[in-house]
Design a protein around this motif. Structure first.
Motif, PDB file in Angstrom:
ATOM      1  N   GLY A 149       0.783  -1.235   0.000  1.00  0.00           N
ATOM      2  CA  GLY A 149       0.000   0.000   0.000  1.00  0.00           C
ATOM      3  C   GLY A 149       0.816   1.286   0.000  1.00  0.00           C
ATOM      4  N   LEU A 150       2.154   1.173  -0.066  1.00  0.00           N
ATOM      5  CA  LEU A 150       2.996   2.364   0.144  1.00  0.00           C
ATOM      6  C   LEU A 150       3.330   3.074  -1.160  1.00  0.00           C
ATOM      7  N   PRO A 151       3.584   4.402  -1.106  1.00  0.00           N
ATOM      8  CA  PRO A 151       4.039   5.126  -2.303  1.00  0.00           C
ATOM      9  C   PRO A 151       5.472   4.707  -2.662  1.00  0.00           C
ATOM     10  N   PRO A 152       5.879   4.919  -3.940  1.00  0.00           N
ATOM     11  CA  PRO A 152       7.204   4.449  -4.392  1.00  0.00           C
ATOM     12  C   PRO A 152       8.361   4.946  -3.538  1.00  0.00           C
ATOM     13  N   TRP A 153       8.362   6.240  -3.163  1.00  0.00           N
ATOM     14  CA  TRP A 153       9.531   6.730  -2.411  1.00  0.00           C
ATOM     15  C   TRP A 153       9.651   6.054  -1.058  1.00  0.00           C
ATOM     16  N   ALA A 154       8.498   5.696  -0.461  1.00  0.00           N
ATOM     17  CA  ALA A 154       8.543   5.040   0.857  1.00  0.00           C
ATOM     18  C   ALA A 154       9.108   3.628   0.726  1.00  0.00           C
ATOM     19  N   VAL A 155       8.668   2.928  -0.345  1.00  0.00           N
ATOM     20  CA  VAL A 155       9.196   1.577  -0.593  1.00  0.00           C
ATOM     21  C   VAL A 155      10.713   1.652  -0.767  1.00  0.00           C
ATOM     22  N   THR A 156      11.150   2.639  -1.563  1.00  0.00           N
ATOM     23  CA  THR A 156      12.589   2.791  -1.819  1.00  0.00           C
ATOM     24  C   THR A 156      13.346   3.094  -0.529  1.00  0.00           C
ATOM     25  N   LEU A 157      12.777   3.991   0.283  1.00  0.00           N
ATOM     26  CA  LEU A 157      13.440   4.363   1.531  1.00  0.00           C
ATOM     27  C   LEU A 157      13.581   3.154   2.448  1.00  0.00           C
ATOM     28  N   LEU A 158      12.488   2.383   2.578  1.00  0.00           N
ATOM     29  CA  LEU A 158      12.545   1.193   3.431  1.00  0.00           C
ATOM     30  C   LEU A 158      13.574   0.198   2.893  1.00  0.00           C
ATOM     31  N   ALA A 159      13.579   0.029   1.563  1.00  0.00           N
ATOM     32  CA  ALA A 159      14.561  -0.887   0.960  1.00  0.00           C
ATOM     33  C   ALA A 159      15.980  -0.426   1.291  1.00  0.00           C
ATOM     34  N   CYS A 160      16.216   0.896   1.149  1.00  0.00           N
ATOM     35  CA  CYS A 160      17.549   1.444   1.443  1.00  0.00           C
ATOM     36  C   CYS A 160      17.961   1.177   2.886  1.00  0.00           C
ATOM     37  N   LEU A 161      17.064   1.471   3.824  1.00  0.00           N
ATOM     38  CA  LEU A 161      17.400   1.315   5.243  1.00  0.00           C
ATOM     39  C   LEU A 161      17.653  -0.157   5.572  1.00  0.00           C
ATOM     40  N   LEU A 162      16.796  -1.023   5.018  1.00  0.00           N
ATOM     41  CA  LEU A 162      16.935  -2.452   5.290  1.00  0.00           C
ATOM     42  C   LEU A 162      18.264  -2.983   4.742  1.00  0.00           C
ATOM     43  N   VAL A 163      18.538  -2.604   3.486  1.00  0.00           N
ATOM     44  CA  VAL A 163      19.770  -3.075   2.845  1.00  0.00           C
ATOM     45  C   VAL A 163      20.991  -2.567   3.604  1.00  0.00           C
ATOM     46  N   SER A 164      20.973  -1.272   3.993  1.00  0.00           N
ATOM     47  CA  SER A 164      22.179  -0.774   4.670  1.00  0.00           C
ATOM     48  C   SER A 164      22.324  -1.359   6.071  1.00  0.00           C
ATOM     49  N   ALA A 165      21.216  -1.837   6.663  1.00  0.00           N
ATOM     50  CA  ALA A 165      21.346  -2.511   7.964  1.00  0.00           C
ATOM     51  C   ALA A 165      21.958  -3.902   7.782  1.00  0.00           C
ATOM     52  N   VAL A 166      21.441  -4.650   6.799  1.00  0.00           N
ATOM     53  CA  VAL A 166      21.912  -6.028   6.613  1.00  0.00           C
ATOM     54  C   VAL A 166      23.371  -6.052   6.163  1.00  0.00           C
ATOM     55  N   THR A 167      23.744  -5.092   5.312  1.00  0.00           N
ATOM     56  CA  THR A 167      25.090  -5.122   4.720  1.00  0.00           C
ATOM     57  C   THR A 167      26.181  -4.848   5.745  1.00  0.00           C
ATOM     58  N   GLU A 168      25.794  -4.345   6.937  1.00  0.00           N
ATOM     59  CA  GLU A 168      26.799  -4.153   7.993  1.00  0.00           C
ATOM     60  C   GLU A 168      27.409  -5.494   8.413  1.00  0.00           C
ATOM     61  N   PHE A 169      26.590  -6.560   8.361  1.00  0.00           N
ATOM     62  CA  PHE A 169      27.075  -7.845   8.871  1.00  0.00           C
ATOM     63  C   PHE A 169      27.469  -8.798   7.745  1.00  0.00           C
ATOM     64  N   ALA A 170      26.692  -8.771   6.663  1.00  0.00           N
ATOM     65  CA  ALA A 170      27.000  -9.673   5.552  1.00  0.00           C
ATOM     66  C   ALA A 170      27.932  -8.958   4.588  1.00  0.00           C
ATOM     67  N   SER A 171      28.540  -9.716   3.668  1.00  0.00           N
ATOM     68  CA  SER A 171      29.378  -9.060   2.673  1.00  0.00           C
ATOM     69  C   SER A 171      28.478  -8.339   1.682  1.00  0.00           C
ATOM     70  N   ASN A 172      28.983  -7.255   1.093  1.00  0.00           N
ATOM     71  CA  ASN A 172      28.139  -6.458   0.195  1.00  0.00           C
ATOM     72  C   ASN A 172      27.596  -7.251  -0.998  1.00  0.00           C
ATOM     73  N   PRO A 173      28.460  -8.002  -1.732  1.00  0.00           N
ATOM     74  CA  PRO A 173      27.924  -8.756  -2.869  1.00  0.00           C
ATOM     75  C   PRO A 173      26.831  -9.726  -2.435  1.00  0.00           C
TER      76      PRO A 173
END
Length: 558
Positions: free
Chosen positions: A430-454
């Motif tokens: 139900g979210l607008p595109p920018w919100a989906v993108t923002l959530l994706a960004c935050l989630l990805v940058s949280a996970v990438t702290e522990f896992a390798s970037n690739p």
């Protein structure tokens, strides 16, 4: 019976255990990275041989080649020459010095892998810091004999053996007064003349890893994650001819410039305070006595190096050759030298670096046909570097650390943990595109702290593509920001190899890295969001759901 799928739960458990060990540093980082090596086989997630294969990848060979070059650079003092030249140009003002190094690193990192850039620039930075520390020590002794003794009193220094050698090797026999033991015990960082010097060391070290990360964003070939994105995107949407060297460069170059300036301001604020006039002014009048002494001594040091020697020239040529071969392998806008071979995809950056590294063991360090047989060169055929030189510099802990990251990622993929995470994201429709993108960004940058970037990107790209198609958003709207944000794993030494390299030099504690990295992470996400909602829209035509994604959507639902 447990309702959570068993395989996924096992994998998540291993992930958490390893992450806790990494964050708490209860055991050495290298040892903590070995946790998946025994837990995955025990839990039946991956076979032992499969886990082992993850620990030595292409990047390990790349690093070995680069370390050969670094060993040669250090052995023949080339890094000292470059470092002193850089400081002579930028001046000894800490603010300008950091900015100079950052610009240099960003430029190199556009063409080289972030890891190689950091591995090359860090020894140079270290030489500059040692130089500043040494001048600090010598000054503190000189100053304590003059009338200014009281204010410079805290610069007296309990030297470790290493730095005493440094002072003697430079033929500067300075008798260092050792302060009384109580005072040294009170000051934990007794390796540095003053607290401010320690802060400069931290600031410069961290600025290099962040600059390498920022530089990697600029070109499609700048970092492995950009390439993974380009490959996966073109495989999934073969009709979309939108991603190439040019469009990517136009999109990401402004991002990098804005991030560079903001990151420099943030690090400056964090470690050097807000007094920009003092740390950055280029005018001669505002120099402190110590900075004048510093600059004078740096000029003296440079004069001591004498004319450039034959091994230095060879090392310099190898340095430039490696850079050129890396850049021209697959530049993207013209065919590279790999197109001369029949079989495609066999040669990587590691091939070049290992080849040149091997040659350094082979080439003699003395100029051929030179008549001067000096007494100290007993062996006329001694090579540029020996195995001992290589062994001294090779950071095995880092290799195992990065391997641990790959192993965790492989487990997530095989056990289906990544798919499970993807399913949890479906309620976002139900979210607008920018919100989906923002959530994706935050989630990805949280996970990438522990896992390798690739690894993180490989996990998230299919999830986000599917999500975009479901919500009828242009897939690029979520994929490009996610690809950028994957590179912002900058809060922990395990987040990406450049961090690990900088951490291994020992100026920076984990707490410093987390504090500075958190700011850089936020700056990154903010700038990427700005880009995708402004100049990214006309560039990639983001407002409408494109035909190439529609076709994919139909075939996907059949």
């Amino acid at each position: 019976e447990i309702s959570v799928p068993e395989h996924e739960a096992c994998c998540a458990y291993v992930l958490m255990v390893t992450a806790v060990y990494w964050v708490s540093e209860a055991v050495p980082l290298g040892a903590a990275a070995l946790v998946p090596a025994f837990l995955y086989p025990l839990f039946g997630v991956l076979k032992s041989s499969e886990v082992a294969a993850e620990y030595c990848k292409d990047t390990t060979l790349l690093l070995m080649g680069v370390i050969c070059l670094a060993a040669s650079i250090e052995k023949w003092n080339l890094h000292k020459r470059i470092a002193l030249r850089m400081v002579m140009i930028a001046g000894a003002k800490p603010g300008m010095l950091v900015l100079g190094f950052m610009c240099c690193t960003v430029f190199l990192s556009m063409w080289l892998s972030n890891t190689s850039t950091t591995a090359m620039v860090m020894p140079i930075a270290e030489a500059v810091l040692q130089q500043l520390i040494c001048t600090g020590l010598a000054d503190s002794h000189n100053d304590s004999e003059t009338a200014e003794a009281p204010e410079d009193d805290d610069k007296e220094e309990n030297l470790d053996k290493n730095q005493l050698e440094l002072l003697y090797r430079n033929d500067r026999y300075v008798a260092i007064e050792i302060p009384n033991v109580k005072r040294v015990r009170a000051r934990r960082d007794s390796q540095y003349p003053t607290k401010r010097d320690h802060m400069i060391c931290k600031c410069l070290s961290l600025s290099i890893t962040y600059a390498a990360t920022i530089g990697g964003l600029i070109t499609i070939t700048g970092t492995s994650t950009n390439l993974i994105f380009a490959e996966q995107f073109n495989t999934r949407y073969p009709d979309a001819k939108v991603i190439n060297f040019g469009t990517w460069f136009i999109f990401s170059f402004p991002i990098a410039i804005i991030m560079l300036i903001l990151t420099w301001l943030w690090l400056h604020f964090l470690f050097l305070g807000c007094n920009f006039r003092e740390t950055c002014s280029l005018s001669k009048k505002r120099k402190t006595r110590r900075e004048m002494l510093s600059e004078k001594r740096i000029h003296e040091e440079y004069a001591k190096l004498g004319p450039i020697s034959y091994p230095e020239v060879v090392t310099g040529v190898f340095f430039i050759l490696m850079t050129l071969l890396w850049f021209t392998r697959e530049p993207g806008f013209v065919p590279g030298w790999t197109s001369l071979f029949e079989k495609k995809g066999y040669r990587t950056d590691a091939t070049v670096s290992v080849l040149l590294g091997f040659l350094l063991f082979l080439i003699p360090a003395r100029r051929p046909f030179s008549s001067s047989s000096s007494s100290k060169d007993d062996d006329p055929l001694a090579p540029m570097i020996t195995w001992k030189d290589f062994q001294r510099l090779m950071p095995w802990e880092i290799v195992i650390l990065v391997g641990g990251g790959y192993a965790l990622a492989a487990g997530c993929k095989v056990s289906g943990l990544s798919v499970w995470i993807g399913r949890q994201l479906e309620p976002m429709s139900g979210l607008p595109p920018w919100a989906v993108t923002l959530l994706a960004c935050l989630l990805v940058s949280a996970v990438t702290e522990f896992a390798s970037n690739p690894a993180t990107l490989t996990v998230f790209l299919p999830i986000l593509s599917a999500l975009s198609e479901t919500l009828l958003i242009n897939p690029l709207h979520t994929l490009i920001p996610a690809t950028m944000c994957v590179s912002f794993g900058v809060m922990l030494p395990v987040g990406n190899p450049p961090n690990a390299i900088v951490f291994s030099y020992g100026h920076v504690k984990i707490s410093d890295m987390v504090k500075a990295g958190f700011g850089v992470n936020l700056i990154g996400v903010a700038v990427v969001m700005l880009a995708i909602t402004t100049w990214g829209v006309p560039l990639f035509n983001l407002t409408e759901f494109p035909t190439w994604a529609v076709a994919r959507n139909v075939s996907g639902s059949l």
